[in-house]
Motif scaffolding. Structure first.
Motif, short mmCIF file in Angstrom:
data_model
loop_
_atom_site.label_atom_id
_atom_site.label_comp_id
_atom_site.label_asym_id
_atom_site.label_seq_id
_atom_site.Cartn_x
_atom_site.Cartn_y
_atom_site.Cartn_z
N THR A 276 0.76 -1.23 -0.02
CA THR A 276 0.05 -0.01 0.11
C THR A 276 0.85 1.22 0.00
N GLU A 280 -3.83 7.21 0.98
CA GLU A 280 -5.09 6.60 1.39
C GLU A 280 -4.98 4.96 1.65
N GLN A 281 -5.11 4.68 3.00
CA GLN A 281 -5.23 3.40 3.09
C GLN A 281 -6.46 2.89 3.66
N PRO A 282 -6.97 1.78 3.26
CA PRO A 282 -8.27 1.39 3.92
C PRO A 282 -8.29 1.45 5.35
N LYS A 321 -9.87 -0.41 -4.47
CA LYS A 321 -8.68 0.39 -4.32
C LYS A 321 -7.62 -0.03 -4.91
N THR A 322 -7.42 -1.22 -5.67
CA THR A 322 -6.54 -1.88 -6.04
C THR A 322 -5.88 -1.44 -7.25
N ALA A 330 -1.06 2.01 -5.94
CA ALA A 330 -2.22 1.37 -5.11
C ALA A 330 -1.79 0.17 -4.86
#
Lengths: 477, 432
Positions: A276, A280-282, A321-322, A330
Motif C-alpha cells: 500500500t 489513502e489506506q483502507p 482500491k487496487t 495502489a
C-alpha cells in the motif's frame, strides 16, 4: 578441637565479605587453614598454643580491619607462594590413607591470564565446524535433489532490483540449482548480462509476447510464461524440484530445505504483502483488524496433519482500491492461489515417469486451448493429493510482493551511464578562492576541468556552461 | 552347611523353570540383535556400538539369571512416606521408590524366599524433605536400623548371612553414611548394620569411606518424560562449545569459598567467565535441555558430592560430558567404558580446561559423539516408567547377577556373628 571448630564457625559466619576479594585471597585461605587446623593432634602443645594465639590475634585484627584484610595480612606476612597459585594441602581429615583427595578448604586456582587464547579459539571453531558437518551428514538430507527455479521476468525499471535480490538468494541455496528465466518480449542483452554475472546455471528462455501494462493481463501472461518454462523442463527431461521464484518475491532458505521433501506436488504458506504505497489506506477499525484473516496463502490442515483446504488472501478490504495498471500507486493483490506457494516434482511433468500418479494431468493437455491456467492445481485431476509442507503450513517460507515503477519511467539501459552525465549543478567548493560574478570563459573552463576530474573516473563530462566553446561527447574511458 | 543345603534343595524343582528361562533368554537375544540390526542399518553411520565385553554387558538381559525376594515391610517404611510427600517421586533420589515399584512387577521377583538369590528391603530413607525439597538424613540411620530389626525378627534370612545376600538402595549424597556434609559423613562411616550387605548407591569415589567394596553405582534419577518433551531435531547444529548451568559459589553454606566443590567450580568461573567459548552461568533458563542439545561439551563438575544429574542429562542429549571430580566412580562403571565416552579433567587442571578441550583430536570427539548417539547408552542411564529393556533398572539387576553365585563366606557358620548391633552414635540406637 580446632580442626572441627574452624569449619563450623566459618560456616556460621554471614557472608559479609565481598566475593570480589574472594578469588584473590583464595590462595591465602590455603596456607591459613592449613596452619590453623593442622594443630589438631599431631603437633606438640607449645606449637598449638602459638597457633592459637596467632589465631586470636587474627580475630582481633579482623575485628578492626575486617575478616578479609586480616587474612590478607597474615598471608602477606607468612606466605611465600605466588598470589594466584594454588595450595591445596589441608587438614588431613580424610579417613582413608590411599586417597589424595582431601576434604576441607581448597584454594581456588586461577591462571595468571584468564582470557581466551586466539589459537585455541580458532581450534574450537574448527572443531565445531567439523561436528556440524558430521551432523549434516548423519541427520541432514541424504541425497540432495536438484532445484529448478522458474522465474518470469521482463525488462523494466525495477527488474535489476528484483533480479539482483533473487539471484543472491539463489546463490545461497546449498543444493545444486538451475535457474530458468523466462523473459517476455524475447531475450534482451541487459537481462542476459545480469544473469551472466550471477554465477549460477541459467537457462534463459525467450517468450514472444510482450508484458502487458494491465495487472490482470500481466498475471495471465506470467502464468503462460511459467507454463512455457514447464514445457521446457519436460522437453529437456530436467530432473529435480521446481520452485516458482517470482522475481519480486523474497524466499527464505528453509523453503529450499522443505522443497527437498516433495513427493509429487506440495504447498507451502506464503505471506502476502499487499503493497500500500498510497496515502489513502483502507481505514480499519479494531474489530476489523482482529477479525481480518492473516495475509497468508497456504494449505490448511486438519488435526491429523492431512490437507483439509486452502487459506487464501482476503481481498475484501481492498475492493475498489487496487492497482489496475502496472506502476499505479495502489495495493497490488494476488489473484486466487499464487504459483509461488507450490512446489512440483519435475518428474510429474515428464511424458513418462516411474510412479507418476494418475491424479496428474498430462502437461500437453493443459492450456492448449488457450484457457486460463490460474494456478498449479489445474495441472491435477484431484487436488486432494497435494502435500502440505513447512510444518503443515504453519511456517511461512516466502513472501509475495509486487512493487513496480511506472511503465514509462526512465532508467539507464543495463544500469550503465551512457551517454555521460550532465552536470546539473556545479560543485560549490572549488580549490580557487571565491571570484567575482564576472568570470571569463577561460577561467570557467579551467574550473570545469577540475570538476570533471573529480566527478568521475571513467566518464569525463566535458559539457561546460559557457556558450563560446562547446565540447560534446568528449569521452575517455 | 545346613542353611546352604537348604538353599540348594529349594532350587531343584525350579531347574526346569531356569532351563526354560534360559531358552527364552536365548530367543530374546536374537530378537534383540535383529532389532539392533535394523537400528544399526538406519543409523549405521552415526552410532557406534560399544564394542567388546562392555557393550555386550549393557545388552544383557537379567531375567532368568537371578531371583529377588521383596520383604513386605509395613507401609510406614515406604508407601506412607510417599503419600505424605509426593515430591519424593520427582527429586533426584527417586530411584529408591521406582526400584521398589519395578521389582514388584518384575519377572525376577519371586514370592518364595527359599529360592531367592537376593533379598530387597524397600525402605525409603531419603523421603524426609524440608520445605525447600532437600532431604534430611538425620532420621535415616534410625529408619534403616528399625527396618533391619524388623526383617531380622520376622524372617530368618538376615541372620542366616548377616545381610550378605541382601541389597539396599541408598541414593543419598554420601550413600549409607547418611549425611550431606562430607566431613560428618566420613566421621560416621557406613551404617554398621550394612557392613555386609550390597549397597546400590549414586555416590562413588575411590578410596572413600562411604563407598564399600562391591557396591553398585547407579545414576541419579532424572525424569525421562520431561527430557523427552524437550528434544529438538538432531540436525540442529551444535554451536555452543562448552555449556554449564549451576552454582559456582554456594553463598549459603560456604560463604568464603574453597569448600564447595573443592574450589573447582569457583576456579571454572574465575578462569572462564570472559571466554566466549564457555557458555557458563548461574541462570535457570527455560531452554536448559535444548541448550544442552546444541552444545559439544557439557561440564559435569562435582558439587558438595561428586555425582550430579548433569551426567545423565549430558548422555541423553548427546553432549560429551566433561567430568571434573577426582577419583569419582561413575554409574555402572564395569559396564560402561566412561573414558571412551567422556572427558576426565583433574581438578588441578581446571585453569587449563580450554587448552585441554581444544587439543582433543577431532576424530576422538566424533567417536565420542557416535558412542553417545547409541540408544543403549541413553537407555542405561534412565529410569523410565514402565520399565523398558536395558534401562537402569535392568543394569542394576545385571550388576547383581554378576555377583552371583554368592561366595561361601556369605553364609554364616553356626555361632558366627559379624554385626555389632550396638555400634554407631548413640542417637542412632533410638527406635524410629
Amino acid at each position: 578441637m580446632m580442626k572441627s571448630l574452624l569449619p563450623q564457625s566459618q560456616l556460621r559466619r554471614s557472608a559479609a565479605a565481598s566475593s570480589a576479594a574472594r578469588s584473590s585471597v583464595g590462595g591465602a585461605e590455603g596456607p591459613a587453614a592449613a596452619s590453623d587446623s593442622s594443630a589438631g593432634g599431631t603437633k606438640p602443645t607449645s606449637s598449638s598454643t602459638f597457633w592459637f594465639l596467632l589465631h586470636a590475634l587474627c580475630c582481633l585484627i579482623s575485628l578492626f580491619l575486617g575478616f578479609r584484610f586480616s587474612r590478607l595480612l597474615f598471608f602477606l606476612l607468612f606466605s611465600s607462594s605466588a598470589l594466584y597459585a594454588a595450595s591445596n594441602t589441608n587438614n588431613p581429615s580424610s579417613a582413608s590413607s590411599a586417597s589424595h583427595v582431601v576434604v576441607g578448604r581448597h584454594g581456588i586456582r586461577i591462571r595468571p591470564w584468564p582470557h581466551p587464547d586466539p589459537v585455541e579459539v580458532m581450534r574450537a571453531h574448527r572443531i565445531m565446524d567439523r561436528v556440524q558437518e558430521e551432523q549434516r551428514r548423519w541427520y541432514g538430507v541424504r541425497e540432495p535433489r536438484h532445484v529448478l527455479a522458474v522465474t518470469p521476468t521482463y525488462s523494466r525499471a525495477f527488474q535489476a532490483l528484483h533480479l539482483t535480490g533473487l539471484l543472491h538468494s539463489l546463490r545461497n541455496v546449498p543444493y545444486p540449482l538451475t535457474w530458468l528465466v523466462v523473459e517476455a518480449g524475447g531475450v534482451t542483452n541487459a537481462t542476459a548480462a545480469l544473469l551472466a554475472r550471477s554465477g549460477l546455471t541459467v537457462v534463459h528462455v525467450p517468450f514472444p509476447d510482450r508484458m502487458p501494462l494491465d495487472w490482470a493481463e500481466r498475471h495471465a501472461t506470467e502464468n503462460r510464461m511459467r507454463l512455457h518454462a514447464l514445457r521446457v523442463i519436460r522437453e529437456r527431461k530436467m530432473d529435480g524440484v521446481v520452485v516458482f521464484a517470482d522475481d519480486s518475491n523474497v524466499h527464505s532458505m528453509e523453503l529450499f530445505d522443505e522443497a527437498q521433501k516433495v513427493q509429487w506436488m506440495a504447498a507451502v504458506s506464503v505471506g502476502i504483502l499487499a503493497h500500500t504505497g498510497a496515502a489513502e489506506q483502507p481505514r480499519l477499525t479494531e474489530d476489523d483488524r482482529k477479525s481480518m484473516p492473516l495475509p497468508v496463502q497456504g494449505p490448511a490442515c486438519n488435526a491429523s496433519g492431512q490437507l483439509a483446504g486452502w487459506h487464501t488472501f482476503n481481498t475484501l478490504p481492498f475492493s475498489g482500491k487496487t492497482a489496475a495498471v502496472v506502476g499505479e500507486a495502489a495495493p497490488v493483490l494476488p489473484r486466487g492461489l499464487e504459483w509461488a506457494g507450490f512446489i512440483i516434482n519435475s518428474r510429474m511433468l515428464w511424458k513418462e515417469a516411474e510412479g507418476k500418479p494418475e491424479w496428474v494431468k498430462d502437461l500437453d493437455a493443459v492450456g492448449e486451448n488457450g484457457e486460463e491456467i490460474e494456478n498449479p492445481l489445474t495441472l491435477l485431476n484431484d487436488a486432494s493429493f497435494v502435500e502440505p509442507l513447512g510444518n503443515c503450513g504453519k511456517k511461512i517460507l516466502l513472501w509475495w510482493l509486487r512493487v513496480e515503477a511506472r511503465a514509462d519511467s526512465k532508467f539507464p539501459a543495463g544500469w550503465v551511464i551512457e551517454p555521460p552525465l550532465e552536470v546539473v549543478i556545479p560543485a560549490k567548493r572549488t580549490p580557487w578562492p571565491e571570484t567575482t560574478t564576472e568570470v571569463s570563459s577561460e577561467q570557467l573552463e579551467g574550473k570545469q576541468e577540475q570538476e570533471d576530474r573529480r566527478l568521475s573516473r571513467t566518464n569525463r563530462s566535458a559539457r561546460s556552461r559557457s556558450t563560446t566553446t562547446k565540447r560534446k561527447g568528449d569521452v575517455q574511458n | 552347611m545346613a542353611p546352604m543345603a537348604g538353599a540348594k534343595d529349594g532350587r531343584h524343582p525350579v531347574t526346569a523353570l531356569l532351563v526354560a528361562a534360559c531358552f527364552s533368554h536365548l530367543l530374546f537375544l536374537p530378537l534383540a540383535a535383529a532389532a539392533d540390526a535394523v537400528e544399526g542399518r538406519d543409523a549405521q553411520r552415526n552410532t557406534e556400538r560399544i564394542s567388546g565385553s562392555a557393550g555386550d554387558v549393557l545388552e544383557d538381559n537379567p531375567v532368568g539369571k537371578l531371583k529377588v525376594f521383596i520383604y513386605d515391610l509395613p507401609s510406614k517404611y515406604n508407601k506412607r512416606l510417599v503419600t505424605k510427600d509426593p515430591r519424593c517421586l520427582s527429586h533426584m533420589f527417586a530411584a529408591e521408590i521406582f526400584m521398589h515399584r519395578f521389582l514388584l512387577s518384575s519377572a525376577v521377583r519371586t514370592v518364595n524366599p527359599e529360592e531367592a538369590d537376593w533379598f530387597y528391603t524397600p525402605v525409603y530413607t531419603t523421603c524426609d524433605l524440608t520445605r525447600a525439597g532437600l532431604p534430611l538424613p538425620f532420621k535415616s540411620p534410625r529408619m534403616m536400623r528399625s527396618a533391619i530389626q524388623f526383617i531380622s525378627k520376622k524372617w530368618p534370612f538376615w541372620n542366616r548371612t548377616d545381610g550378605g545376600d541382601h541389597f539396599f538402595v541408598v541414593p543419598h549424597d554420601f550413600a549409607a553414611c547418611f549425611h550431606y556434609q562430607e566431613e560428618n559423613a566420613i566421621a560416621r562411616g557406613i551404617l554398621p548394620l550394612l557392613r555386609r550387605a550390597t549397597l546400590v548407591q549414586t555416590f562413588g569415589q575411590k578410596n572413600h569411606v562411604c563407598l564399600k567394596e562391591g557396591s553398585i553405582t547407579i545414576p541419579p534419577f532424572a525424569p525421562p518424560q520431561k527430557m523427552q518433551a524437550h528434544l529438538i531435531p538432531p540436525d540442529t547444529a551444535r554451536s555452543i562449545f562448552v555449556y554449564f548451568r549451576g552454582l559456582f559459589y554456594d553463598n549459603g553454606n560456604d560463604p568464603e569459598g574453597g569448600y564447595y566443590a573443592r574450589g573447582a567450580r569457583a576456579s571454572l568461573w574465575e578462569n572462564f567467565k570472559n571466554n566466549a567459548l564457555f557458555d557458563i552461568s548461574t541462570e535457570h533458563p527455560a531452554t536448559y535441555y535444548e541448550d544442552m542439545q546444541r552444545s559439544v561439551f557439557c561440564l559435569c563438575p562435582l558439587g558438595w558430592a561428586p555425582w550430579s544429574p548433569r551426567l545423565v542429562e549430558a548422555v541423553v542429549f548427546g553432549c560429551i560430558p566433561v567430568i571434573i571430580a577426582d577419583d569419582i566412580v561413575l554409574p555402572f562403571a564395569d559396564a560402561i567404558p566412561w573414558d571412551e565416552i567422556g572427558v576426565f579433567v583433574d581438578e588441578e587442571d581446571v585453569p587449563k580446561l580450554d587448552s585441554i578441550l581444544t587439543s582433543i583430536p577431532i576424530d576422538d570427539i566424533l567417536r565420542k559423539q557416535r558412542l553417545l548417539a547409541n540408544p543403549s547408552m541413553k537407555k542405561a542411564m534412565l529410569f523410565p516408567q514402565p520399565a523398558q529393556p536395558r534401562d537402569a533398572f535392568h543394569q542394576i539387576l545385571n550388576g547383581l547377577a554378576r555377583k552371583l553365585p554368592h561366595p561361601e563366606s556369605v553364609y554364616l557358620q553356626p555361632g558366627e556373628k559379624h554385626l555389632n548391633w550396638t555400634a554407631g552414635p548413640v542417637g542412632d540406637l533410638k527406635p524410629w
